[in-house]
Design an enzyme around this catalytic site. Structure first.
Site, PDB file in Angstrom:
ATOM      1  N   HIS A   1     -12.318  12.355   3.940  1.00  0.00           N
ATOM      2  CA  HIS A   1     -12.602  12.513   5.358  1.00  0.00           C
ATOM      3  C   HIS A   1     -12.639  13.994   5.719  1.00  0.00           C
ATOM      4  O   HIS A   1     -12.466  14.861   4.868  1.00  0.00           O
ATOM      5  CB  HIS A   1     -11.573  11.747   6.184  1.00  0.00           C
ATOM      6  CG  HIS A   1     -11.660  10.265   5.992  1.00  0.00           C
ATOM      7  ND1 HIS A   1     -10.657   9.512   5.422  1.00  0.00           N
ATOM      8  CD2 HIS A   1     -12.660   9.380   6.269  1.00  0.00           C
ATOM      9  CE1 HIS A   1     -11.011   8.237   5.371  1.00  0.00           C
ATOM     10  NE2 HIS A   1     -12.230   8.135   5.867  1.00  0.00           N
ATOM     11  N   LEU A  49      -3.495  -7.697  -4.419  1.00  0.00           N
ATOM     12  CA  LEU A  49      -3.347  -8.389  -3.141  1.00  0.00           C
ATOM     13  C   LEU A  49      -4.547  -9.265  -2.792  1.00  0.00           C
ATOM     14  O   LEU A  49      -4.475 -10.057  -1.852  1.00  0.00           O
ATOM     15  CB  LEU A  49      -3.084  -7.380  -2.018  1.00  0.00           C
ATOM     16  CG  LEU A  49      -1.757  -6.629  -2.122  1.00  0.00           C
ATOM     17  CD1 LEU A  49      -1.628  -5.604  -0.996  1.00  0.00           C
ATOM     18  CD2 LEU A  49      -0.578  -7.596  -2.090  1.00  0.00           C
ATOM     19  N   LYS A  86     -10.976  -5.314   9.761  1.00  0.00           N
ATOM     20  CA  LYS A  86      -9.793  -4.868  10.496  1.00  0.00           C
ATOM     21  C   LYS A  86      -9.619  -5.654  11.799  1.00  0.00           C
ATOM     22  O   LYS A  86      -8.489  -5.968  12.211  1.00  0.00           O
ATOM     23  CB  LYS A  86      -9.884  -3.365  10.779  1.00  0.00           C
ATOM     24  CG  LYS A  86      -9.678  -2.503   9.546  1.00  0.00           C
ATOM     25  CD  LYS A  86      -8.287  -2.720   8.958  1.00  0.00           C
ATOM     26  CE  LYS A  86      -7.994  -1.837   7.773  1.00  0.00           C
ATOM     27  NZ  LYS A  86      -6.640  -2.060   7.218  1.00  0.00           N
ATOM     28  N   ASN A  95      -7.823   9.217  13.618  1.00  0.00           N
ATOM     29  CA  ASN A  95      -8.029   9.864  12.318  1.00  0.00           C
ATOM     30  C   ASN A  95      -6.713  10.472  11.832  1.00  0.00           C
ATOM     31  O   ASN A  95      -6.086  11.246  12.557  1.00  0.00           O
ATOM     32  CB  ASN A  95      -9.080  10.974  12.443  1.00  0.00           C
ATOM     33  CG  ASN A  95     -10.408  10.456  12.947  1.00  0.00           C
ATOM     34  OD1 ASN A  95     -11.037   9.629  12.303  1.00  0.00           O
ATOM     35  ND2 ASN A  95     -10.838  10.937  14.102  1.00  0.00           N
ATOM     36  N   SER A 154      -7.638   0.346  12.257  1.00  0.00           N
ATOM     37  CA  SER A 154      -8.374   1.611  12.292  1.00  0.00           C
ATOM     38  C   SER A 154      -9.100   1.710  13.628  1.00  0.00           C
ATOM     39  O   SER A 154      -9.529   0.700  14.196  1.00  0.00           O
ATOM     40  CB  SER A 154      -9.382   1.651  11.146  1.00  0.00           C
ATOM     41  OG  SER A 154     -10.314   2.702  11.330  1.00  0.00           O
ATOM     42  N   SER A 155      -9.276   2.925  14.122  1.00  0.00           N
ATOM     43  CA  SER A 155      -9.975   3.108  15.397  1.00  0.00           C
ATOM     44  C   SER A 155     -11.456   2.770  15.300  1.00  0.00           C
ATOM     45  O   SER A 155     -12.137   2.664  16.326  1.00  0.00           O
ATOM     46  CB  SER A 155      -9.805   4.545  15.900  1.00  0.00           C
ATOM     47  OG  SER A 155     -10.342   5.459  14.966  1.00  0.00           O
ATOM     48  N   CYS A 156     -11.965   2.540  14.074  1.00  0.00           N
ATOM     49  CA  CYS A 156     -13.374   2.150  13.925  1.00  0.00           C
ATOM     50  C   CYS A 156     -13.624   0.731  14.436  1.00  0.00           C
ATOM     51  O   CYS A 156     -14.773   0.296  14.479  1.00  0.00           O
ATOM     52  CB  CYS A 156     -13.831   2.278  12.480  1.00  0.00           C
ATOM     53  SG  CYS A 156     -13.129   1.049  11.357  1.00  0.00           S
ATOM     54  N   GLY A 182       0.807  -1.213   0.000  1.00  0.00           N
ATOM     55  CA  GLY A 182       0.000   0.000   0.000  1.00  0.00           C
ATOM     56  C   GLY A 182       0.841   1.263   0.000  1.00  0.00           C
ATOM     57  O   GLY A 182       0.452   2.276   0.579  1.00  0.00           O
ATOM     58  N   TYR A 206     -16.102  -2.876   7.207  1.00  0.00           N
ATOM     59  CA  TYR A 206     -14.693  -2.500   7.224  1.00  0.00           C
ATOM     60  C   TYR A 206     -14.085  -2.772   8.598  1.00  0.00           C
ATOM     61  O   TYR A 206     -12.974  -3.314   8.701  1.00  0.00           O
ATOM     62  CB  TYR A 206     -14.559  -1.017   6.865  1.00  0.00           C
ATOM     63  CG  TYR A 206     -13.144  -0.495   6.872  1.00  0.00           C
ATOM     64  CD1 TYR A 206     -12.272  -0.797   5.839  1.00  0.00           C
ATOM     65  CD2 TYR A 206     -12.683   0.327   7.899  1.00  0.00           C
ATOM     66  CE1 TYR A 206     -10.973  -0.308   5.818  1.00  0.00           C
ATOM     67  CE2 TYR A 206     -11.391   0.825   7.898  1.00  0.00           C
ATOM     68  CZ  TYR A 206     -10.539   0.508   6.853  1.00  0.00           C
ATOM     69  OH  TYR A 206      -9.254   0.992   6.848  1.00  0.00           O
TER      70      TYR A 206
END
Length: 329
Positions: free
Chosen positions: A186, A44, A143, A172, A110-112, A11, A139
């Site tokens: 975002h 990938l 993760k 973020n 990710s913090s999500c 990435g 998503y």
């Protein structure tokens, strides 16, 4: 120089991946010991292609920053693609890394991943303690699966094969190489673009959804890259002392948050917009606060270096440089 590890950055064209490459080079990693592939060169999600790539290149370390990403609109519109593609990317890369004797791998989440009602600030222990935010649940689940892949490989093969796969969860992010798409970006890149266009077109006001009261935490992407390399290179005994086999991920945050209204005012000032900023309180605010607890990483010797004001100024200059069609004539 040949003693330097051979590092694959998956990435590398994304905002985080490109920052990791910059940071590696700044840390004197030889350029010829950094491996990258574009999506056109290596898909990938293609298991056979990923296995062939690892067999040919034989990297020593992997930074897994590749992902299918997008804003709320994209997550809501393409949930199947988001969960499938992200699961395939991480499963293919982690399995191929293991098969080809990669000892060290860092997965970027990710913090999500944290529940939408998690206590603030959100500690690593909040994982899997409640319901996820519905708009990006596919998503987030992908993760979470990436974290558990790393933990599961460590548990089964850590001692027998001397592997050490780790995970970091950023707050973020913003900075060089961000996405300024009018629908899929975002909050920071979206505001930069809106204020810049308002300045160029001499608009008298800019209307922002919500009250401006919700608070968000933001970290400059080069600080995130430095954190990734720091965590990758931590002594294993030290890392193990601060984590658990089934709670091993580490938060990466700025340590403070800002109200959206104050953020908008700051960005407007940096861009040079002279008009009014108005808030449409009839529109939803979303979650009031999202702040992660970075105590674990701070105790391991890392701290952010770029404050928000400086980071936003650098980001706006990068926007002007790389979005010439939107520049003032």
């Amino acid at each position: 120089m040949n003693d330097a590890p051979k590092v694959y950055v998956a990435g590398h064209r994304g905002m985080v991946g490109s920052a990791i490459v910059r940071q590696l080079l700044a840390n004197n990693q030889p350029a010829d010991r950094i491996i990258t592939r574009t999506h056109a060169e290596l898909d990938l999600t293609d298991q056979a292609a990923v296995r062939a790539f690892f067999e040919a290149e034989q990297p020593d370390q992997v930074y897994l920053a590749a992902a299918r990403v997008g804003g709320i609109y994209a997550n809501n519109t393409f949930p199947a693609e988001f969960i499938y593609q992200n699961l395939m990317i991480e499963a293919n890369v982690i399995e191929a890394a293991f098969r080809n004797k990669v000892k060290k791998l860092l997965f970027l989440g990710s913090s999500c991943i944290y529940p939408k009602e998690a206590m603030q600030p959100m500690a690593e222990s909040a994982l899997l303690t409640g319901q996820l935010e519905q708009t990006n649940e596919p998503y987030a689940i992908a993760k979470i699966a990436g974290i558990k892949l790393c933990e599961s490989y460590n548990r089964q093969y850590g001692e027998s094969h001397a592997i050490d796969y780790r995970s970091v969860m950023p707050t973020n992010l913003y900075g060089q190489g961000d996405n300024y798409h009018p629908e899929n970006s975002h909050v920071i890149p979206a505001l930069i673009r809106r204020f810049h266009e308002a300045k160029v077109n001499n608009l008298s006001n800019v209307v922002i959804w919500g009250t401006g009261a919700p608070r968000r935490e933001f970290l400059y992407v080069d600080d995130m890259a430095a954190a990734c390399i720091h965590v990758m290179n931590l002594d294993k005994d030290l890392y193990d002392a601060h984590t658990q086999p089934m709670l091993s991920h580490i938060n990466v945050g700025y340590g403070d948050d800002i109200a959206i209204g104050e953020l908008a005012s700051t960005i407007g000032h940096i861009v040079g917009y002279q008009g009014k900023i108005e808030f449409d309180a009839s529109q939803p605010d979303g979650t009031f606060r999202k702040l992660i607890d970075s105590t674990r990483l701070i105790s391991l010797g890392w701290q952010p270096r770029v404050d928000l004001q400086d980071g936003l100024a650098i980001t706006y200059q990068d926007f002007l440089k790389n979005n010439q069609t939107l520049r003032t004539e």
